[in-house]
Design a protein around this motif. Structure first.
Motif, PDB file in Angstrom:
ATOM      1  N   VAL A 209      39.770 -22.814  -6.662  1.00 27.70           N
ATOM      2  CA  VAL A 209      39.932 -21.673  -5.399  1.00 27.70           C
ATOM      3  C   VAL A 209      40.313 -20.333  -5.955  1.00 27.70           C
ATOM      4  CG1 VAL A 209      41.455 -21.268  -3.192  1.00 27.70           C
ATOM      5  CG2 VAL A 209      40.876 -23.693  -3.698  1.00 27.70           C
ATOM      6  N   GLY A 210      40.976 -20.234  -6.816  1.00 26.28           N
ATOM      7  CA  GLY A 210      41.084 -18.731  -7.334  1.00 26.28           C
ATOM      8  C   GLY A 210      40.023 -18.186  -8.098  1.00 26.28           C
ATOM      9  N   SER A 211      39.033 -18.931  -8.804  1.00 27.69           N
ATOM     10  CA  SER A 211      37.895 -18.585  -9.663  1.00 27.69           C
ATOM     11  C   SER A 211      36.706 -18.125  -8.413  1.00 27.69           C
ATOM     12  CB  SER A 211      37.481 -19.825 -10.336  1.00 27.69           C
ATOM     13  OG  SER A 211      38.395 -20.106 -11.381  1.00 27.69           O
TER      14      SER A 211
ATOM     15  N   GLY B 187      33.539 -18.866  -2.300  1.00 28.78           N
ATOM     16  CA  GLY B 187      34.623 -17.777  -2.211  1.00 28.78           C
ATOM     17  C   GLY B 187      35.159 -17.737  -0.846  1.00 28.78           C
ATOM     18  N   TRP B 188      36.165 -16.800  -0.423  1.00 28.76           N
ATOM     19  CA  TRP B 188      36.842 -16.815   0.652  1.00 28.76           C
ATOM     20  C   TRP B 188      35.987 -16.648   1.870  1.00 28.76           C
ATOM     21  CZ3 TRP B 188      41.496 -18.453   1.199  1.00 28.76           C
ATOM     22  CH2 TRP B 188      42.482 -18.552   0.065  1.00 28.76           C
ATOM     23  N   ILE B 189      34.979 -16.119   1.602  1.00 28.21           N
ATOM     24  CA  ILE B 189      33.888 -15.828   2.903  1.00 28.21           C
ATOM     25  C   ILE B 189      33.369 -17.425   3.231  1.00 28.21           C
ATOM     26  CG2 ILE B 189      31.420 -15.228   3.398  1.00 28.21           C
ATOM     27  CD1 ILE B 189      31.735 -12.816   1.606  1.00 28.21           C
ATOM     28  N   GLY B 190      32.995 -18.116   2.479  1.00 28.81           N
ATOM     29  CA  GLY B 190      32.403 -19.535   2.757  1.00 28.81           C
ATOM     30  C   GLY B 190      33.731 -20.232   3.187  1.00 28.81           C
ATOM     31  N   SER B 191      34.757 -20.111   2.664  1.00 30.24           N
ATOM     32  CA  SER B 191      36.185 -20.984   3.128  1.00 30.24           C
ATOM     33  C   SER B 191      36.358 -20.689   4.545  1.00 30.24           C
ATOM     34  CB  SER B 191      37.035 -20.806   2.239  1.00 30.24           C
ATOM     35  OG  SER B 191      36.788 -21.365   0.825  1.00 30.24           O
ATOM     36  N   ILE B 192      36.524 -19.402   4.453  1.00 31.39           N
ATOM     37  CA  ILE B 192      36.885 -19.000   6.220  1.00 31.39           C
ATOM     38  C   ILE B 192      35.702 -19.403   7.191  1.00 31.39           C
ATOM     39  CG2 ILE B 192      37.132 -16.825   7.667  1.00 31.39           C
ATOM     40  CD1 ILE B 192      38.211 -15.367   5.073  1.00 31.39           C
ATOM     41  N   LEU B 193      34.602 -19.368   6.849  1.00 31.74           N
ATOM     42  CA  LEU B 193      33.531 -19.839   7.772  1.00 31.74           C
ATOM     43  C   LEU B 193      33.756 -21.343   8.032  1.00 31.74           C
ATOM     44  CD1 LEU B 193      30.232 -18.077   6.350  1.00 31.74           C
ATOM     45  CD2 LEU B 193      31.470 -17.522   8.481  1.00 31.74           C
ATOM     46  N   ILE B 194      34.097 -22.178   7.166  1.00 28.92           N
ATOM     47  CA  ILE B 194      34.533 -23.505   7.216  1.00 28.92           C
ATOM     48  C   ILE B 194      35.550 -23.432   8.372  1.00 28.92           C
ATOM     49  CG2 ILE B 194      35.240 -25.633   6.264  1.00 28.92           C
ATOM     50  CD1 ILE B 194      32.262 -24.869   5.688  1.00 28.92           C
ATOM     51  N   VAL B 195      36.672 -22.863   8.123  1.00 30.28           N
ATOM     52  CA  VAL B 195      37.855 -22.979   8.931  1.00 30.28           C
ATOM     53  C   VAL B 195      37.386 -22.380  10.520  1.00 30.28           C
ATOM     54  CG1 VAL B 195      40.031 -21.785   9.584  1.00 30.28           C
ATOM     55  CG2 VAL B 195      39.321 -22.560   7.092  1.00 30.28           C
ATOM     56  N   ILE B 196      36.623 -21.516  10.590  1.00 31.67           N
ATOM     57  CA  ILE B 196      36.308 -20.909  11.782  1.00 31.67           C
ATOM     58  C   ILE B 196      35.437 -22.107  12.434  1.00 31.67           C
ATOM     59  CG2 ILE B 196      34.693 -19.231  13.016  1.00 31.67           C
ATOM     60  CD1 ILE B 196      35.193 -17.352  10.924  1.00 31.67           C
ATOM     61  N   LEU B 197      34.394 -22.765  11.827  1.00 29.59           N
ATOM     62  CA  LEU B 197      33.750 -24.005  12.457  1.00 29.59           C
ATOM     63  C   LEU B 197      34.637 -24.918  13.056  1.00 29.59           C
ATOM     64  CD1 LEU B 197      31.337 -25.719  12.646  1.00 29.59           C
ATOM     65  CD2 LEU B 197      31.240 -26.530  10.505  1.00 29.59           C
TER      66      LEU B 197
ATOM     67  N   GLY C 254      44.602 -28.245   3.293  1.00 30.60           N
ATOM     68  CA  GLY C 254      45.628 -28.078   2.994  1.00 30.60           C
ATOM     69  C   GLY C 254      46.032 -28.345   1.741  1.00 30.60           C
ATOM     70  N   VAL C 255      45.634 -29.644   1.321  1.00 26.48           N
ATOM     71  CA  VAL C 255      45.629 -30.176   0.080  1.00 26.48           C
ATOM     72  C   VAL C 255      45.197 -29.375  -0.987  1.00 26.48           C
ATOM     73  CG1 VAL C 255      45.061 -32.492  -1.552  1.00 26.48           C
ATOM     74  CG2 VAL C 255      46.158 -32.753   0.879  1.00 26.48           C
ATOM     75  N   CYS C 256      43.884 -28.946  -0.808  1.00 29.33           N
ATOM     76  CA  CYS C 256      43.052 -28.268  -1.732  1.00 29.33           C
ATOM     77  C   CYS C 256      43.680 -26.977  -2.187  1.00 29.33           C
ATOM     78  CB  CYS C 256      41.746 -28.137  -1.186  1.00 29.33           C
ATOM     79  SG  CYS C 256      40.565 -29.890  -1.232  1.00 29.33           S
ATOM     80  N   LEU C 257      44.348 -26.329  -0.994  1.00 27.61           N
ATOM     81  CA  LEU C 257      44.990 -25.219  -1.049  1.00 27.61           C
ATOM     82  C   LEU C 257      46.391 -25.156  -1.641  1.00 27.61           C
ATOM     83  CD1 LEU C 257      43.670 -23.162   1.869  1.00 27.61           C
ATOM     84  CD2 LEU C 257      42.997 -23.126  -0.500  1.00 27.61           C
ATOM     85  N   GLY C 258      47.032 -26.414  -1.643  1.00 24.36           N
ATOM     86  CA  GLY C 258      48.354 -26.620  -2.247  1.00 24.36           C
ATOM     87  C   GLY C 258      49.249 -26.597  -1.395  1.00 24.36           C
TER      88      GLY C 258
END
Length: 372
Positions: free
Chosen positions: A238-240, A275-285, A325-329
């Motif tokens: 996630v950080g990378s 990145g955070w762009i794709g992650s946020i789009l998934i969350v928005i979905l 949540g698991v993936c983000l710790g």
């Protein structure tokens, strides 16, 4: 031909049903795109075919789509009958895993039928939703109603004994949530919740691997070579990714650093590559899906239909939130898949059934038949 007729009929549904329908297909398409990248390295290493998991996923998606069409073309009475028999079969399957199931990673959760492996605790989720909705929407303080409650509780206990704490907790939370929304006595439900927390704590206390998972969750870097290894590698992925990601297909962590990268930690690969762009789009979905689902629930008047919709949404969105949540710790490591994104036929069948239930009750007053 059948698919063409199906999509043509979908245009006659109400707006909420259409939104859920198309959002689901968007979700499935995005998930397949993610799985193609996340699984290619491990698939080539294990089978010499980088698209091995993708092909199998497409096969299960086809089966799930047929199931989806079948449910939408059935009456609610037929669906409830299917749900009752499905609940009995999967309940028996869960019990069978305790005596003759196939153990994978220390848990006996699987039943082999020929060359196929089925996980009854995953398949039981939509049937559990139907059974709980039928029970709590027509509650009567009679002895045989408590027998049905006891059967539901025994199912959760059997899943816990496998052991499968995450799925047992999810199913118990589903039952508690549906009972709360149906208007059961609040004080009794709070007592039940306290008892459930106690049982979970005892399970963690007496099972060393669950206890170590919790300890590694609080301090993953202190257990980076042991129980905390998965979480550490997930956080590195996630950080990378940074803000824009390293690019589709270019994840470094999926190259045999991050375990089970195509199932439990597929969101970590997504975060690294998009990145955070794709992650946020998934969350928005997922949030859009929950907003449309909540609109359906608020519009429903029949108590049973409302509970079916609530239960379906709870499982789909709850699993999604826990997996992220698991993936983000944010939560201890569990084995819950990301619906329509994680690899697995059992998850696809269970999730497609839940979506079909949600769409079916949302257009309860609309007559719908698939012409073959």
């Amino acid at each position: 031909m059948t698919s063409f007729l199906f999509f043509r009929h979908a245009r006659r549904w109400n707006l909420d049903a259409q939104w859920i329908h198309w959002l689901t297909f968007l979700w499935v398409s995005v998930g397949l795109w993610m799985l193609t990248s996340a699984s290619c390295a491990s698939a080539y290493d294990e089978f010499g075919d980088s698209l091995y998991y993708v092909r199998r996923q497409i096969l299960w998606m086809s089966v799930g789509f047929c199931q989806y069409c079948l449910i939408l073309g059935s009456s609610m009475d037929a669906i409830l009958m299917i749900g009752r028999w499905g609940f009995v079969l999967t309940w028996v399957g869960v019990c069978y895993t305790l005596i003759g199931g196939i153990a994978i990673n220390g848990s006996s959760r699987w039943v082999a039928i020929g060359p196929l492996l089925f996980q009854p605790s995953e398949l039981v989720k939509p049937f559990l939703t139907l059974e709980a909705a039928s029970l709590f929407s027509q509650w009567h303080p009679r002895s045989f109603w408590w027998i049905r409650v006891l059967i539901l509780i025994l199912l959760v206990i059997a899943i816990l004994v496998q052991p499968n704490l995450s799925t047992a907790t999810l199913c118990a939370s589903l039952l508690w949530f549906m009972a709360w929304m149906s208007g059961r006595p609040r004080f009794q439900l709070l007592q039940i919740a306290a008892g459930g927390v106690l049982v979970g704590c005892l399970s963690i206390f007496f099972r060393s691997y669950q206890r170590e998972r919790v300890l590694s969750f609080w301090n993953p870097w202190g257990y980076s070579n042991e129980e905390g290894y998965q979480l550490v590698q997930s956080l590195l992925a996630v950080g990378s990714g940074g803000f824009q990601g390293v690019g589709w297909g270019l994840s470094h962590q999926k190259l045999f650093y991050l375990p089970i990268e195509s199932t439990d930690f597929i969101f970590s690969v997504v975060s690294e590559e998009s990145g955070w762009i794709g992650s946020i789009l998934i969350v928005i979905l997922v949030m859009t899906y929950s907003w449309v689902g909540a609109s359906i629930v608020m519009r429903l008047r029949d108590p049973r239909d409302r509970l079916i919709a609530l239960g379906s949404l709870f499982l789909l969105l709850g699993q999604s939130a826990i997996n992220i949540g698991v993936c983000l710790g944010l939560f201890p490591t569990t084995g819950l898949p990301f619906p329509f994104i994680s690899y697995g036929g059992n998850s696809i069948l269970s999730s497609s059934f839940l979506v079909a239930l949600l769409v079916r009750v949302s257009r309860r007053k609309v007559r719908y038949v698939i012409n073959l």
